[in-house]
Design a protein around this motif. Structure first.
Motif, PDB file in Angstrom:
ATOM      1  N   GLY A  98       0.814  -1.209   0.000  1.00 37.37           N
ATOM      2  CA  GLY A  98       0.000   0.000   0.000  1.00 37.37           C
ATOM      3  C   GLY A  98       0.848   1.259   0.000  1.00 37.37           C
ATOM      4  O   GLY A  98       0.541   2.226  -0.701  1.00 37.37           O
ATOM      5  N   ARG A 101       2.294   1.836  -3.595  1.00 36.68           N
ATOM      6  CA  ARG A 101       1.319   2.382  -4.545  1.00 36.68           C
ATOM      7  C   ARG A 101       1.014   3.845  -4.263  1.00 36.68           C
ATOM      8  O   ARG A 101       1.003   4.693  -5.154  1.00 36.68           O
ATOM      9  CB  ARG A 101       0.026   1.562  -4.503  1.00 36.68           C
ATOM     10  N   THR A 102       0.725   4.147  -3.005  1.00 34.23           N
ATOM     11  CA  THR A 102       0.330   5.505  -2.640  1.00 34.23           C
ATOM     12  C   THR A 102       1.453   6.509  -2.880  1.00 34.23           C
ATOM     13  O   THR A 102       1.220   7.607  -3.416  1.00 34.23           O
ATOM     14  CB  THR A 102      -0.102   5.555  -1.165  1.00 34.23           C
ATOM     15  N   GLY A 271      -4.018   2.037  -3.898  1.00 32.23           N
ATOM     16  CA  GLY A 271      -3.400   2.082  -2.568  1.00 32.23           C
ATOM     17  C   GLY A 271      -4.403   2.070  -1.467  1.00 32.23           C
ATOM     18  O   GLY A 271      -4.118   1.647  -0.364  1.00 32.23           O
TER      19      GLY A 271
END
Length: 271
Positions: A98, A101-102, A271
């Protein structure tokens, strides 16, 4: 890897085709590929699968555009990129999917906004900037030894984009949009843009392989999947080569920015 469904594999195959296309045509479009890989596979694992495919695409791009690179720009970027790659390696060692992605999605959107603002400013009726003029000459006649912009501001910009490019390319193979934004903001035309990008990513992506192996991102299963997906990369590169010369400069730049924004939004949503 063992749980990839036929539908998921079809998405990966389409993304692999886009990898080749992006390497010889619209560079920023590659963000869509990395978003697809990150959606179908775990984010960290997806970087290990995607890297060998990118290197094959880089080879195709260098074969097509090898004579159009602006080497002074590349040599200026490499030290900062190396620092970014090391920072990205450290980040991957501790971050979860996560966070990967973020972080990348946010960087892409911020860089897109800054580039859009810069281009709006440049559109105002003002004398041509020395930096842009220098790049136009350099990309039209690479190998002259003339580097685009040699002032303190130009050096700071190269270092900033270099670190960001190295970090994002190591973390999620997302250095393409960052470097696209740098080259566009510096005033590179299509051939200089594509030739410089091609050599840059062939060298940088190849240097990332030992780090990816050490992190366990490239292994036997990932290479088996690559052996199938690589069959789509070369046709994509040929398609990109056929279309690259038919895209005008304004449309070319808009496609790069649009693909960058699309990839950033997708990563944030995932995310």
């Amino acid at each position: 890897m063992d749980t990839i469904t036929p539908g998921a594999f079809a998405l990966l195959a389409a993304a692999a085709l886009l990898v080749g296309f992006s390497k010889t045509s619209v560079s920023g479009a590659n963000t869509i590929s990395l978003a697809v890989f990150a959606a179908v596979l775990p984010a960290k694992e997806s970087t290990g699968v995607l890297l060998p495919l990118l290197i094959v695409g880089d080879v195709c791009a260098v074969l097509v555009y090898r004579r159009h690179a602006h080497w002074p720009t590349l040599w200026r970027l490499f030290p900062a990129v190396a620092a970014g790659v090391l920072a990205g390696t450290a980040f991957l060692a501790v971050a979860d999917d996560g966070a990967v992605r973020t972080s990348i999605g946010a960087i892409l959107l911020v860089m897109s906004a800054l580039t859009y603002w810069r281009r709006r400013q440049a559109a105002r009726p003002e004398p041509a900037a020395p930096e842009a003029a220098g790049v136009a000459a350099g990309s039209a006649a690479p190998g002259t030894g003339e580097a685009p912009g040699t002032g303190r501001g130009a050096r700071l910009k190269a270092r900033t984009y270099g670190v960001l490019g190295g970090f994002t390319t190591m973390v999620a193979n997302a250095g393409g949009p960052v470097m696209s934004l740098y080259l566009l903001s510096a005033g590179f035309r299509k051939l200089g843009f594509l030739g410089t990008s091609a050599w840059f990513f062939l060298i940088v992506n190849t240097s990332k392989v030992p780090f990816s192996v050490g992190l366990g991102l490239i292994d036997g299963p990932s290479l088996l999947l690559d052996a199938v997906l690589v069959l789509l990369v070369v046709p994509g590169a040929l398609l990109g080569r056929a279309l690259a010369h038919r895209i005008n400069q304004v449309l070319f730049e808009r496609l790069v920015l649009a693909a960058t924004v699309a990839g950033g939004v997708q990563l944030l949503l995932l995310g």
